[in-house]
Design a protein around this motif. Structure first.
Motif, mmCIF file in Angstrom:
data_model
loop_
_atom_site.group_PDB
_atom_site.id
_atom_site.type_symbol
_atom_site.label_atom_id
_atom_site.label_comp_id
_atom_site.label_asym_id
_atom_site.label_seq_id
_atom_site.Cartn_x
_atom_site.Cartn_y
_atom_site.Cartn_z
ATOM 1 N N UNK A 1 53.276 37.184 -5.475
ATOM 2 C CA UNK A 1 54.113 36.056 -5.055
ATOM 3 C C UNK A 1 54.962 35.511 -6.195
ATOM 4 N N UNK A 2 56.144 35.019 -5.831
ATOM 5 C CA UNK A 2 57.081 34.431 -6.789
ATOM 6 C C UNK A 2 56.985 32.915 -6.650
ATOM 7 N N UNK A 3 56.696 32.220 -7.752
ATOM 8 C CA UNK A 3 56.407 30.793 -7.675
ATOM 9 C C UNK A 3 57.631 29.915 -7.817
ATOM 10 N N UNK A 4 58.700 30.396 -8.456
ATOM 11 C CA UNK A 4 59.862 29.541 -8.660
ATOM 12 C C UNK A 4 61.084 30.389 -8.972
ATOM 13 N N UNK A 5 62.252 29.868 -8.637
ATOM 14 C CA UNK A 5 63.528 30.507 -8.973
ATOM 15 C C UNK A 5 64.478 29.423 -9.441
ATOM 16 N N UNK A 6 65.153 29.661 -10.572
ATOM 17 C CA UNK A 6 66.029 28.642 -11.152
ATOM 18 C C UNK A 6 67.348 29.257 -11.591
ATOM 19 N N UNK A 7 68.459 28.661 -11.137
ATOM 20 C CA UNK A 7 69.813 29.059 -11.530
ATOM 21 C C UNK A 7 70.186 28.387 -12.846
ATOM 22 N N UNK A 8 70.995 29.076 -13.672
ATOM 23 C CA UNK A 8 71.639 28.428 -14.810
ATOM 24 C C UNK A 8 73.143 28.385 -14.577
ATOM 25 N N UNK B 1 62.928 33.825 -12.646
ATOM 26 C CA UNK B 1 61.776 33.660 -11.752
ATOM 27 C C UNK B 1 60.486 33.887 -12.523
ATOM 28 N N UNK B 2 59.441 33.230 -12.099
ATOM 29 C CA UNK B 2 58.091 33.465 -12.630
ATOM 30 C C UNK B 2 57.208 33.865 -11.465
ATOM 31 N N UNK C 1 58.232 37.323 -16.131
ATOM 32 C CA UNK C 1 59.362 36.417 -15.937
ATOM 33 C C UNK C 1 60.585 37.312 -15.845
ATOM 34 N N UNK C 2 61.271 37.273 -14.709
ATOM 35 C CA UNK C 2 62.420 38.158 -14.482
ATOM 36 C C UNK C 2 63.714 37.347 -14.546
ATOM 37 N N UNK C 3 64.746 37.943 -15.107
ATOM 38 C CA UNK C 3 66.063 37.318 -15.191
ATOM 39 C C UNK C 3 67.052 38.184 -14.420
ATOM 40 N N UNK C 4 67.660 37.604 -13.405
ATOM 41 C CA UNK C 4 68.641 38.302 -12.575
ATOM 42 C C UNK C 4 70.024 37.768 -12.922
ATOM 43 N N UNK C 5 70.956 38.669 -13.191
ATOM 44 C CA UNK C 5 72.313 38.271 -13.584
ATOM 45 C C UNK C 5 73.290 38.608 -12.467
ATOM 46 N N UNK C 6 74.006 37.585 -11.984
ATOM 47 C CA UNK C 6 75.015 37.761 -10.934
ATOM 48 C C UNK C 6 76.356 37.291 -11.501
ATOM 49 N N UNK C 7 77.239 38.219 -11.737
ATOM 50 C CA UNK C 7 78.519 37.890 -12.368
ATOM 51 C C UNK C 7 79.587 37.579 -11.314
ATOM 52 N N UNK C 8 80.446 36.630 -11.667
ATOM 53 C CA UNK C 8 81.585 36.294 -10.816
ATOM 54 C C UNK C 8 81.231 35.766 -9.449
ATOM 55 N N UNK C 9 80.175 34.973 -9.331
ATOM 56 C CA UNK C 9 79.746 34.490 -8.016
ATOM 57 C C UNK C 9 80.798 33.598 -7.367
ATOM 58 N N UNK C 10 81.549 32.865 -8.180
ATOM 59 C CA UNK C 10 82.547 31.954 -7.614
ATOM 60 C C UNK C 10 83.639 32.698 -6.848
#
Length: 526
Positions: free
Chosen positions: A393-400, A407-408, A414-423
């Motif tokens: 299970x994933x306990x939290x997700x936080x955007x910067x 996510x933890x 602890x995983x870091x997902x990078x999404x470029x150009x979301x805007x």
């Protein structure tokens, strides 16, 4: 009748009979000799009173006196009668109602002077926070290992590690003396003011604690105390810090956030199914949202305010729903079922808040787009852009602010997902497995167990050097700091930390880190 002829014994048998007879004669003689010498077995002497053991007296257990139940017989009520049954039912209903009232949320407005449970008296006219808020203070945060810092070859990374490792444990008071809440801390954060560190924390039973870290032991007035051997009052040489605590909710304060548009407004969410607005300048707390039916139990796990729309408030529930309400019209709310299991945490993209990241007990982290809704009215769902599944299970997700999600999860990562150009994404963009894959994975012990609050990776919202970094509690009684690439910058610790600082947060702009423990104690690095 013919007589039997005598049996003739063989020489061997005759010799054997003679040997038996001689042996029996010898044994009888030995027994007589032993008896005459007083060596034979005799009767056991009767025990005297002195040799008799007294049986230990049975200790009487003093039973605790408890109130007795009322007797139906004495009251003249026949057993198994309708009156007796009705009496038992009434007592059961009364006990259930008392338990329900104790856990039920308070819907009306609250005055801070009436709900204060700890600290010095709260006087509205003497509110030291008002000056900070009225100045319009802007929002505005160390340690790892000296050997790792020395071995760093990258100059920029080394400078950043030296900077964060230079943070020192707050010296005003020892951590075990800063009891900011009565019970286990579940949520914690800084006020965005950059002039001085103002820390707030929410605990398991609905208390909200406040601590001004600009104070020191010398600035706190010593309270006179009496010793057991002296009638005279003496001053405590080591006074406790000045801490104020309010009982805002009846159950756990799961999350809170200061309004990005008004720093005197603090929004809190709770397991008592309500959202409240705490106005620090007015010294009052009002309910913003709660189910219309007070008997409904819909615990809220998180709350965030839209950074671009001042009155739009989002919240997540433990039953897998996400809610959206307008603070100007509290009765209007949109509810979306995003998971069949618990949503432990969610986050809005700070620059494009129509994108939402959710973390769930179903082991997934999902990205949603609120610009594109589908389904019938009342059962609409935002577009699911993509999801990533973890082993546990994933306990939290936080955007910067750079469009990255940390996510933890209970698979100790602890995983870091990078999404470029979301805007620039079109509404409802479909993300493939490759785009949802983490750009960095950090091995981290996330096994908190029953008595430690779940560990969550929390970003610094507005880092002054524009280097994205996050902090997370460490089960070895530290706080870890990482970059968005998964590079460790520091491991904060110090003397006096006697429990896991599980709930960790950065100040939005300054290089300050605060963390709370299961005993309600506060750790602070500056």
């Amino acid at each position: 009748m013919a007589k039997k002829e005598p049996v003739m014994l063989s020489d061997y048998e005759r010799q054997r009979q003679e040997n038996i007879a001689q042996r029996d004669k010898l044994l009888k003689q030995l027994a007589l000799d032993a008896s005459s010498a007083g060596l034979g077995p005799g009767q056991k002497p009767k025990p005297t009173k002195a040799t008799q053991r007294k049986k230990p007296a049975v200790k009487k257990i003093k039973e605790e006196v408890v109130p007795r139940r009322t007797s139906s017989r004495i009251a003249g009520i026949e057993a198994d009668s309708e009156v007796a049954k009705r009496k038992a039912e009434e007592e059961h209903v009364a006990a259930q109602e008392a338990a329900r009232v104790k856990r039920q949320r308070i819907s009306g407005p609250l005055d801070l002077s009436e709900i204060q449970v700890a600290g010095k008296g709260w006087v509205k006219d003497d509110n030291s926070l008002v000056d900070v808020f009225r100045r319009g203070a802007d929002p505005g945060l160390r340690t790892f290992g000296e050997q790792e810092v020395k071995e760093t070859t990258d100059k920029e990374l080394r400078a950043l590690r030296e900077k964060m490792s230079g943070l020192e444990l707050y010296e005003g008071f020892e951590p075990n003396r800063i009891k900011i809440t009565p019970e286990r801390i579940y949520s914690l954060g800084f006020h965005p003011a950059a002039e001085k560190p103002l820390i707030f924390a929410g605990d398991k039973l609905g208390h909200l604690g406040f601590f001004d870290a600009s104070q020191s032991s010398s600035s706190v007035k010593n309270e006179p105390v009496k010793t057991e051997d002296q009638d005279e009052e003496e001053e405590d040489d080591d006074p406790d810090p000045a801490i104020t605590s309010f009982h805002l909710h009846t159950r756990t304060i799961s999350s809170f956030q200061f309004s990005p548009h008004n720093p005197s407004h603090l929004y809190t969410s709770s397991y008592d199914s309500s959202l409240r607005l705490l106005d620090l300048t007015q010294s009052s707390s009002t309910e913003i949202y709660a189910p219309s039916d007070t008997s409904l139990d819909e615990p809220i796990s998180g709350v965030e305010m839209d950074p671009l729309t001042p009155h739009l408030l989002y919240f997540s529930r433990l039953d897998g729903h996400l809610g959206r309400t307008d603070t100007r019209a509290p009765n209007t709310v949109d509810i979306f079922q995003l998971s069949e299991k618990k949503i432990g945490g969610f986050s809005l993209n700070p620059t494009s808040p129509h994108f939402i990241a959710t973390a769930s007990l179903d082991r997934t982290m999902r990205i949603w787009d609120l610009r594109k809704l589908s389904g019938k009215r009342g059962a609409q769902l935002p577009a699911l852009c993509g999801e990533h599944e973890s082993r546990l299970s994933v306990s939290h997700a936080a955007f910067n602010g750079a469009g990255q999600v940390a996510t933890a999860s209970y698979d100790d990562t602890v995983k870091i997902h990078t999404f470029e150009g979301m805007s620039a994404w079109e509404p409802g963009r479909d993300l493939g497995e490759k785009e949802m894959a983490p750009s960095a994975v950090v091995r981290h012990n996330n096994q908190t167990g029953r008595w430690v609050t779940i560990l969550r990776a929390q970003w610094q919202r507005h880092p002054s050097d524009n280097v994205q970094r996050f902090c997370i509690g460490n089960m070895n009684r530290f706080v870890d700091i990482y970059t968005s690439k998964g590079e460790q910058l520091a491991q904060l610790g110090g003397e006096g930390i006697t429990a896991v600082p599980a709930v960790a947060q950065f100040h939005p702009t300054n290089d300050w880190v605060a963390a709370g423990t299961a005993s309600g104690k506060l750790c602070l690095w500056m």
